[in-house]
Motif scaffolding. Structure first.
Motif, PDB file in Angstrom:
ATOM      1  N   UNK A 269       1.001  14.552   0.596  1.00  0.00           N
ATOM      2  CA  UNK A 269       2.281  14.124  -0.278  1.00  0.00           C
ATOM      3  C   UNK A 269       3.123  15.682   0.130  1.00  0.00           C
TER       4      UNK A 269
ATOM      5  N   UNK B 177       4.970  10.931   4.970  1.00  0.00           N
ATOM      6  CA  UNK B 177       5.068   9.513   4.877  1.00  0.00           C
ATOM      7  C   UNK B 177       6.122   9.098   5.614  1.00  0.00           C
ATOM      8  N   UNK B 178       7.190   9.690   4.987  1.00  0.00           N
ATOM      9  CA  UNK B 178       8.724   9.553   5.786  1.00  0.00           C
ATOM     10  C   UNK B 178       8.887  10.569   7.150  1.00  0.00           C
TER      11      UNK B 178
ATOM     12  N   UNK C 101       8.074   8.283  11.171  1.00  0.00           N
ATOM     13  CA  UNK C 101       9.080   7.564  11.957  1.00  0.00           C
ATOM     14  C   UNK C 101      10.422   8.571  13.272  1.00  0.00           C
TER      15      UNK C 101
ATOM     16  N   UNK D 127      -3.577   1.927   3.258  1.00  0.00           N
ATOM     17  CA  UNK D 127      -2.373   1.955   2.754  1.00  0.00           C
ATOM     18  C   UNK D 127      -1.046   1.795   2.604  1.00  0.00           C
ATOM     19  N   UNK D 128      -0.952   2.695   3.858  1.00  0.00           N
ATOM     20  CA  UNK D 128       0.125   3.145   4.918  1.00  0.00           C
ATOM     21  C   UNK D 128       0.564   1.932   6.223  1.00  0.00           C
TER      22      UNK D 128
ATOM     23  N   UNK E 296       2.009  -1.376   3.892  1.00  0.00           N
ATOM     24  CA  UNK E 296       3.399  -0.820   3.695  1.00  0.00           C
ATOM     25  C   UNK E 296       4.250  -0.558   4.676  1.00  0.00           C
ATOM     26  N   UNK E 297       3.401  -0.305   6.223  1.00  0.00           N
ATOM     27  CA  UNK E 297       4.538  -0.123   7.431  1.00  0.00           C
ATOM     28  C   UNK E 297       4.709  -1.383   7.744  1.00  0.00           C
TER      29      UNK E 297
ATOM     30  N   UNK F 165       7.033  -3.394   5.669  1.00  0.00           N
ATOM     31  CA  UNK F 165       8.082  -3.272   5.200  1.00  0.00           C
ATOM     32  C   UNK F 165       9.106  -3.730   6.798  1.00  0.00           C
TER      33      UNK F 165
ATOM     34  N   UNK G 157      -1.056  10.239  -5.351  1.00  0.00           N
ATOM     35  CA  UNK G 157      -1.399  11.375  -4.010  1.00  0.00           C
ATOM     36  C   UNK G 157      -1.127   9.802  -2.928  1.00  0.00           C
ATOM     37  N   UNK G 158      -1.279   8.529  -3.502  1.00  0.00           N
ATOM     38  CA  UNK G 158      -1.339   7.431  -3.017  1.00  0.00           C
ATOM     39  C   UNK G 158      -0.622   6.701  -3.208  1.00  0.00           C
TER      40      UNK G 158
ATOM     41  N   UNK H 209       2.865   8.045  -3.857  1.00  0.00           N
ATOM     42  CA  UNK H 209       3.591   9.122  -3.074  1.00  0.00           C
ATOM     43  C   UNK H 209       3.668   8.201  -1.660  1.00  0.00           C
ATOM     44  N   UNK H 210       2.113   8.984  -1.162  1.00  0.00           N
ATOM     45  CA  UNK H 210       2.381   8.421   0.491  1.00  0.00           C
ATOM     46  C   UNK H 210       3.655   6.747   0.356  1.00  0.00           C
ATOM     47  N   UNK H 211       2.873   5.699  -0.208  1.00  0.00           N
ATOM     48  CA  UNK H 211       3.140   4.537  -0.667  1.00  0.00           C
ATOM     49  C   UNK H 211       5.240   4.542  -0.165  1.00  0.00           C
TER      50      UNK H 211
ATOM     51  N   UNK I  17       7.020   6.910   0.040  1.00  0.00           N
ATOM     52  CA  UNK I  17       7.425   7.516   1.286  1.00  0.00           C
ATOM     53  C   UNK I  17       7.548   6.724   2.168  1.00  0.00           C
ATOM     54  N   UNK I  18       6.520   6.140   2.856  1.00  0.00           N
ATOM     55  CA  UNK I  18       6.311   5.380   4.069  1.00  0.00           C
ATOM     56  C   UNK I  18       7.806   4.233   3.779  1.00  0.00           C
ATOM     57  N   UNK I  19       7.593   3.980   2.478  1.00  0.00           N
ATOM     58  CA  UNK I  19       8.792   2.545   1.995  1.00  0.00           C
ATOM     59  C   UNK I  19      10.076   3.007   2.246  1.00  0.00           C
ATOM     60  N   UNK I  20      10.460   4.430   1.872  1.00  0.00           N
ATOM     61  CA  UNK I  20      11.137   5.105   1.810  1.00  0.00           C
ATOM     62  C   UNK I  20      11.796   5.035   3.980  1.00  0.00           C
ATOM     63  N   UNK I  21      11.316   5.476   4.227  1.00  0.00           N
ATOM     64  CA  UNK I  21      11.095   6.155   5.639  1.00  0.00           C
ATOM     65  C   UNK I  21      10.933   4.691   6.705  1.00  0.00           C
TER      66      UNK I  21
END
Lengths: 309, 309
Positions: free
Chosen positions: A138, A170-171, A174, A190-191, A194-195, A198, B186-187, B189-191, B193-197
């Motif tokens: 994070x 996580x951002x 990419x 989760x990662x 979510x990817x 999306x 923690x999770x 934040x990962x979620x 940021x991955x969605x934002x990315x």
């Protein structure tokens, strides 16, 4: 599987059929492969792999049962604490996520193992040189994350065999920040999902934009050549299946909704794993790690490395 | 902030300027608001909020310092174990993620608090009736996740005040499965940021598709009216900032890269929080929870609830 060019499977000397009456369903419990489904196609195939009657195994079936079967029938590599299910994220270039969901609770040492297996896989199968390993976290600082990430950061930094590039947010996945992304299976799941979610949303939105009315359809005609590339970018299937790393022979989980092309990709990937001896080189590196661990505990190794800095 | 319609700030009777010489930078440590930056604009504003000289506080500055300042200067609501930073995910309808990154290590009881605060916020500020609360997890079954998720599942199921809809997998968030999504920071934040990315990747890809050559540009002309909707779908800014839930007065973190429109949205959101008395109703519900907890421990409450089934 819908085959575009149907072939005569029964009279093809490249294919040999081993008949079974049973198969593992999506509802079966993982351990069924050693119990009531011990003579299913999945368990039979894994037994043949273990006995050397095949070089690799590909399945689009029940992931839990396949992972359990890989562990219990084919067996894990000596020195690997926890085999993992890796997933190739459809980035440009692709990023291997280890673990994508097999191990919910892990230790820092497990993550170190994931790093070694993932790097070996990317180097052997995808031809990446000195694969860059990142730790999903994070924030970028060494103090970020829970105790698990902080301790794993120490182990990964100190292991001279790993090309560790630090924490990856996580951002940043990419943005070509690493080739292998290490995490526990809970966060990895989760990662990945979510990817996937999306990615699907992006494709649905594009479809709506281009097909909902006449103007959109005209626009679609103009850009249709490029749309295929866009699809590839948001769709993991093009890259093959998920390798089960740490198992002593190649076992590949193809996506449950695989079409013929995706199945072909997963089979090609299995062939690459077998020809490039990924399992053997992972076993070699696992032995080196066991030796290191014998000489010093994780805490000792981290302290030693920090003293040396 | 680039204002489309510039106004004369100094001679505007709707705006009162309180001058400060110092401000918190992105490099300052969170606790600076109680130390060397105690007379910065951020700390001054939070103190004025605490003293009743304002009804809400909006900032696009250093998140860590703002959260620390909110906790140390404005103070948390009695009975709330951990305030959280919520983030509104730009789904249709929107989903409130609690916590999105403030609390890396949490207990099941913290997650129960997040559920109550998130539901109250969505009901009061977004007019959602009986907000559906989901628990972010790696599968739908009650036994999924780590110990944290399993215990939180029990608490959420047994709390009659929470409209708990069960575990939510990360690929279901986009499918109108809940209004509030509860997780550890923690999770979360990962979620987030991955969605934002992935959202940014989707927009970049669309831009490439529509602007890289003449055909693409022609296509863009045909669909340009709809492209604005697509942007909104993959861009959180349109929904305002991140509310700090569990603080005794409304504190909103606007995105660091906010433009005038996004700032306006964050200010409107702060006004809604103040007018609809979110902090007061969260305080009321926190008191009810404290009472429940006094009567029985978390484990007792789960056992009781399971016995009652």
């Amino acid at each position: 599987v819908a085959l575009e060019n149907k072939i005569d499977i029964e009279n093809n000397d490249r294919i040999e059929i081993v008949h079974t009456d049973k198969f593992v369903t999506m509802e079966d419990a993982p351990l069924c492969v050693k119990g009531e489904k011990a003579d299913s196609s999945m368990a039979t195939g894994l037994r043949m792999l273990c006995d050397g009657e095949g070089d690799a195994f590909v399945s689009a079936g029940n992931t839990g049962a396949l992972f359990a079967g890989a562990n219990l029938i084919v067996r894990k590599i000596k020195g690997i604490r926890r085999p993992a299910i890796a997933a190739l994220l459809p980035m440009e270039p692709p990023v291997l996520l280890v673990d994508s969901g097999a191990n919910t609770d892990v230790t820092p040492e497990c993550l170190e193992g994931f790093a070694i297996m993932g790097a070996e896989y990317m180097e052997r199968v995808h031809g990446v040189e000195k694969a860059r390993v990142g730790l999903l976290n994070n924030g970028t600082e060494a103090t970020k994350g829970t105790e698990l990430q902080r301790e794993a950061y120490g182990l990964l930094s100190c292991n001279g065999e790993i090309n560790f590039v630090g924490n990856i947010e996580a951002n940043m996945i990419m943005k070509d920040s690493c080739d292998v992304l290490v995490t526990d299976g809970f966060t990895g799941n989760i990662l990945l999902k979510s990817m996937e979610g999306m990615g699907k949303l992006a494709l649905t939105t594009l479809k709506e934009l281009l097909l909902s009315d006449t103007k959109g359809k005209l626009a679609a005609l103009l850009v249709h050549e490029k749309v295929a590339d866009v699809k590839k970018r948001f769709d993991g299937g093009a890259l093959g299946g998920a390798p089960m790393l740490g198992i002593s022979k190649p076992v590949i989980k193809a996506h449950g909704a695989s079409d013929a092309r995706e199945f072909k990709n997963a089979i090609r990937q299995a062939e690459l794993c077998a020809n490039n001896e990924v399992c053997r080189t992972i076993a070699d590196r696992a032995q080196e790690l066991v030796q290191k661990r014998k000489n010093a505990s994780g805490a000792d190794r981290r302290a030693e490395c920090e003293d040396g800095k």
